[in-house]
Design a protein around this motif. Sequence first.
Motif, PDB file in Angstrom:
ATOM      1  N   TYR A  12       0.861  -1.193   0.000  1.00 12.78           N
ATOM      2  CA  TYR A  12       0.000   0.000   0.000  1.00 12.78           C
ATOM      3  C   TYR A  12       0.892   1.235   0.000  1.00 12.78           C
ATOM      4  O   TYR A  12       1.426   1.628   1.044  1.00 12.78           O
ATOM      5  N   VAL A  67      -0.224  -5.207   6.521  1.00 14.13           N
ATOM      6  CA  VAL A  67      -1.009  -6.390   6.171  1.00 14.13           C
ATOM      7  C   VAL A  67      -2.427  -6.130   6.661  1.00 14.13           C
ATOM      8  O   VAL A  67      -2.647  -5.957   7.866  1.00 14.13           O
ATOM      9  N   ILE A  68      -3.376  -6.048   5.733  1.00 11.32           N
ATOM     10  CA  ILE A  68      -4.771  -5.763   6.085  1.00 11.32           C
ATOM     11  C   ILE A  68      -5.596  -7.015   5.801  1.00 11.32           C
ATOM     12  O   ILE A  68      -5.501  -7.599   4.722  1.00 11.32           O
ATOM     13  N   GLY A  70      -8.082  -9.740   4.695  1.00 11.24           N
ATOM     14  CA  GLY A  70      -8.999  -9.877   3.558  1.00 11.24           C
ATOM     15  C   GLY A  70     -10.057 -10.920   3.887  1.00 11.24           C
ATOM     16  O   GLY A  70     -10.521 -11.016   5.032  1.00 11.24           O
ATOM     17  N   GLU A  71     -10.412 -11.726   2.897  1.00 12.65           N
ATOM     18  CA  GLU A  71     -11.501 -12.701   3.074  1.00 12.65           C
ATOM     19  C   GLU A  71     -11.026 -14.074   3.507  1.00 12.65           C
ATOM     20  O   GLU A  71     -11.820 -14.914   3.933  1.00 12.65           O
ATOM     21  N   THR A  72      -9.717 -14.339   3.370  1.00 17.11           N
ATOM     22  CA  THR A  72      -9.245 -15.720   3.587  1.00 17.11           C
ATOM     23  C   THR A  72      -8.233 -15.806   4.736  1.00 17.11           C
ATOM     24  O   THR A  72      -7.852 -14.799   5.324  1.00 17.11           O
ATOM     25  N   HIS A  74      -5.279 -16.196   4.504  1.00 20.64           N
ATOM     26  CA  HIS A  74      -3.966 -15.695   4.087  1.00 20.64           C
ATOM     27  C   HIS A  74      -3.447 -14.603   5.021  1.00 20.64           C
ATOM     28  O   HIS A  74      -2.241 -14.491   5.229  1.00 20.64           O
ATOM     29  N   PHE A  75      -4.337 -13.829   5.606  1.00 15.22           N
ATOM     30  CA  PHE A  75      -3.902 -12.781   6.543  1.00 15.22           C
ATOM     31  C   PHE A  75      -3.068 -13.387   7.669  1.00 15.22           C
ATOM     32  O   PHE A  75      -1.988 -12.895   8.008  1.00 15.22           O
ATOM     33  N   VAL A  78       0.390 -14.411   6.308  1.00 15.31           N
ATOM     34  CA  VAL A  78       1.273 -13.287   5.985  1.00 15.31           C
ATOM     35  C   VAL A  78       1.687 -12.542   7.249  1.00 15.31           C
ATOM     36  O   VAL A  78       2.871 -12.284   7.483  1.00 15.31           O
TER      37      VAL A  78
HETATM   38  C1  LIG Z   1      -3.493 -10.194   4.047  1.00 13.64           C
HETATM   39  C2  LIG Z   1      -3.782 -10.708   2.715  1.00 13.64           C
HETATM   40  O1  LIG Z   1      -3.109 -11.589   2.187  1.00 13.64           O
HETATM   41  C3  LIG Z   1      -5.030 -10.226   2.061  1.00 13.64           C
HETATM   42  O2  LIG Z   1      -4.786  -8.958   1.494  1.00 13.64           O
HETATM   43  C4  LIG Z   1      -5.470 -11.186   0.985  1.00 13.64           C
HETATM   44  O3  LIG Z   1      -6.816 -10.966   0.823  1.00 13.64           O
HETATM   45  P1  LIG Z   1      -7.796 -12.226   0.642  1.00 13.64           P
HETATM   46  O4  LIG Z   1      -7.696 -13.035   1.934  1.00 13.64           O
HETATM   47  O5  LIG Z   1      -9.166 -11.617   0.447  1.00 13.64           O
HETATM   48  O6  LIG Z   1      -7.293 -12.998  -0.565  1.00 13.64           O
END
Ligand SMILES: CC(=O)[C@@H](O)COP(=O)(O)O
Length: 139
Positions: A12, A67-68, A70-72, A74-75, A78
């Motif tokens: 960002y 790190v913001i 998101g939907e999964t 993955h946050f 990361v």
């Molecule tokens: C923190 C992330 O990786 C995030 O920006 C990814 O978003 P999403 O979980 O909606 O794929």
Amino acid sequence: MAKFLLVEARFYDHLNDMLIAGARGALEAAGHEAEVLTVPGALEVPGAIAMAAESGQYDGFVALGVVIRGETYHFEIVAGESARGILALTMDGIAIGNGILTTENEAQAIYRADPAQANKGAGAAEAAMALLKLQQKFG
Ligand SMILES: CC(=O)[C@@H](O)COP(=O)(O)O
Ligand SMILES: Nc1c(NC[C@H](O)[C@H](O)[C@H](O)CO)[nH]c(=O)[nH]c1=O
């Protein structure tokens, strides 16, 4: 004077610009030099610091990024794994301050990145300087 490398995960732009300003301001106010290295995301930060530390060109490091959530899941990966990697390097004796913000939304990130508000970039720089002093004391 010491030389610090600001390793930024540039995800960002507007938030990173504030974090860098805060970190750079704190380091230069203390009489130190700051250089910036940019990587794609927070997961690349620990590896980049490890490579740069191996070069012997820098006395300390400041990890910066945002790190913001998101939907999964993955946050969690990361945010958690970048922090774990940075902590592992710190425990190896590398002076690193961690200024990678992990937030639920952009508003939380803005407040913490803004040098006029929470100024977390400066906080991370202060932590890096503190660890460098310890390294010099115990080294
Ligand atoms: C923190 C992330 O990786 C995030 O920006 C990814 O978003 P999403 O979980 O909606 O794929
Ligand atoms: N979602 C965010 C990421 N994701 C990217 C990873 O950090 C990494 O670059 C990718 O998985 C390739 O290895 N990074 C951030 O810094 N901030 C985010 O919000």
